[in-house]
Design a protein around this motif. Structure first.
Motif, PDB file in Angstrom:
ATOM      1  N   GLU A 292       0.825  -1.206   0.000  1.00 36.64           N
ATOM      2  CA  GLU A 292       0.000   0.000   0.000  1.00 36.64           C
ATOM      3  C   GLU A 292       0.862   1.261   0.000  1.00 36.64           C
ATOM      4  O   GLU A 292       0.540   2.247  -0.659  1.00 36.64           O
ATOM      5  CB  GLU A 292      -0.918  -0.003   1.222  1.00 36.64           C
ATOM      6  N   LEU A 298      -3.176   2.952  -4.357  1.00 42.78           N
ATOM      7  CA  LEU A 298      -3.961   2.415  -3.260  1.00 42.78           C
ATOM      8  C   LEU A 298      -4.283   3.461  -2.197  1.00 42.78           C
ATOM      9  O   LEU A 298      -5.329   3.392  -1.563  1.00 42.78           O
ATOM     10  CB  LEU A 298      -3.213   1.244  -2.602  1.00 42.78           C
ATOM     11  N   ARG A 302      -8.009   4.378  -0.423  1.00 43.61           N
ATOM     12  CA  ARG A 302      -8.258   4.178   0.995  1.00 43.61           C
ATOM     13  C   ARG A 302      -8.764   5.452   1.644  1.00 43.61           C
ATOM     14  O   ARG A 302      -9.632   5.432   2.502  1.00 43.61           O
ATOM     15  CB  ARG A 302      -6.981   3.705   1.683  1.00 43.61           C
TER      16      ARG A 302
END
Length: 311
Positions: A292, A298, A302
């Motif tokens: 991540e 990513l 998130r």
């Protein structure tokens, strides 16, 4: 024209790199990384100071006792083996070899991945074609049967041989990732500036390219360590390790051979398997966290999910 070249040579390359301390801050803010690091720290303490976690009466995990196949009790927390050895003491003292296999084999596979992957991307041409073909060959090989054959004929029971086999069979996936990342960096401004300054290729790779790939290198190491600990435990469970060594895979081997489950001693069989699983979970959590951190795609996803959940 000379002014432009001089300006390019003098331009600071730091804009394309991760700021110092940024990686550490990203790790501290990631719950998966913190949980994985906590589990890994626990195993490191068990491996470094096993005597602190074992009662004084059982400091020798190989000592043969007069109470074989005993159920868990106050004196033997996880019972005893067929030779009367304390299962809990063996579990704690086996942490060291299992962790050494994971770290050494994972580190060796990562170093091989970095050397082959980055060299292929930066050198290009015939070197790239040859190294990429070698990587593709190892990627399509049936890994576990190859490991069994190599471990059997190269030296059954030899820990060094097992580690070398794990390194030779665990580098190819990481090398492919390293090559792809290095290709994306090949034409960045700070690398062009280094070439204009007349820096050597080795200097550019080590000083300019690798620092920008730290998070990916760490993620590859964690993935290789996870692969190593699980595969080594599988090999030892099959009897391809040293039966007299202290490791979780060897504990599983003897538990199966001496019928731990048949004799009503599930703790003997399940405790080393649970230890392998927890060590694997620690590496997996850290691997996911660094994936991540190293993948910019990513992080915004998130954040958006977190914002939508709070709204």
């Amino acid at each position: 024209m000379t002014a432009i070249v001089a300006g390019a040579a003098a331009a600071p390359p730091t804009a394309s790199r991760r700021p110092r301390g940024g990686l550490i801050r990203a790790v501290l803010r990631n719950r998966k990384a913190m949980l994985g690091a906590g589990l890994l720290l626990l195993f490191i303490l068990l491996a470094a100071f096993p005597g602190l976690f074992v009662p004084g009466a059982h400091h020798d995990p190989q000592a043969i006792g007069d109470l074989p196949l005993q159920h868990p009790s106050g004196s033997h927390w996880l019972g005893t083996t067929g030779l009367g050895q304390d299962v809990y003491a063996q579990l704690i003292y086996s942490t060291r070899e299992s962790l050494v296999i994971a770290v050494v084999a994972g580190l060796g596979a990562t170093i091989l991945s970095v050397i082959i992957g980055v060299s292929a991307a930066y050198l290009g041409g015939f070197a790239d074609d040859g190294l990429s073909m070698l990587t593709d060959i190892f990627l399509v090989l049936p890994t576990f049967p190859l490991i069994i054959v190599l471990a059997t004929y190269a030296g059954k029971g030899n820990l060094t041989v097992i580690i070398i086999v794990l390194i030779l069979t665990g580098w190819s996936y990481g090398a492919r990732q390293m090559r792809a990342q290095a290709l994306s960096l090949r034409n960045r401004d700070f690398l062009e500036s280094a070439r204009v300054r007349g820096e050597r290729r080795s200097y550019i790779i080590v000083v300019e390219v690798l620092p920008t790939m730290i998070s990916l290198i760490v993620a590859n190491f964690l993935g290789a360590a996870l692969y190593s600990v699980l595969t080594a435990a599988g090999l030892q469970f099959l009897g391809l390790g040293d039966p007299n060594s202290l490791s979780w895979g060897t504990m599983l081997y003897w538990a199966q051979n001496q019928g731990a489950l048949v004799n009503g001693l599930p703790a003997w069989a399940l405790s080393p398997g649970l230890a392998v699983a927890l060590l694997g979970v620690s590496f997996a959590l850290l691997n996911y966290a660094f994936d991540e951190i190293s993948n910019p795609a990513l992080r915004p996803v998130r954040r958006r999910r977190a914002r939508s959940a709070t709204s």
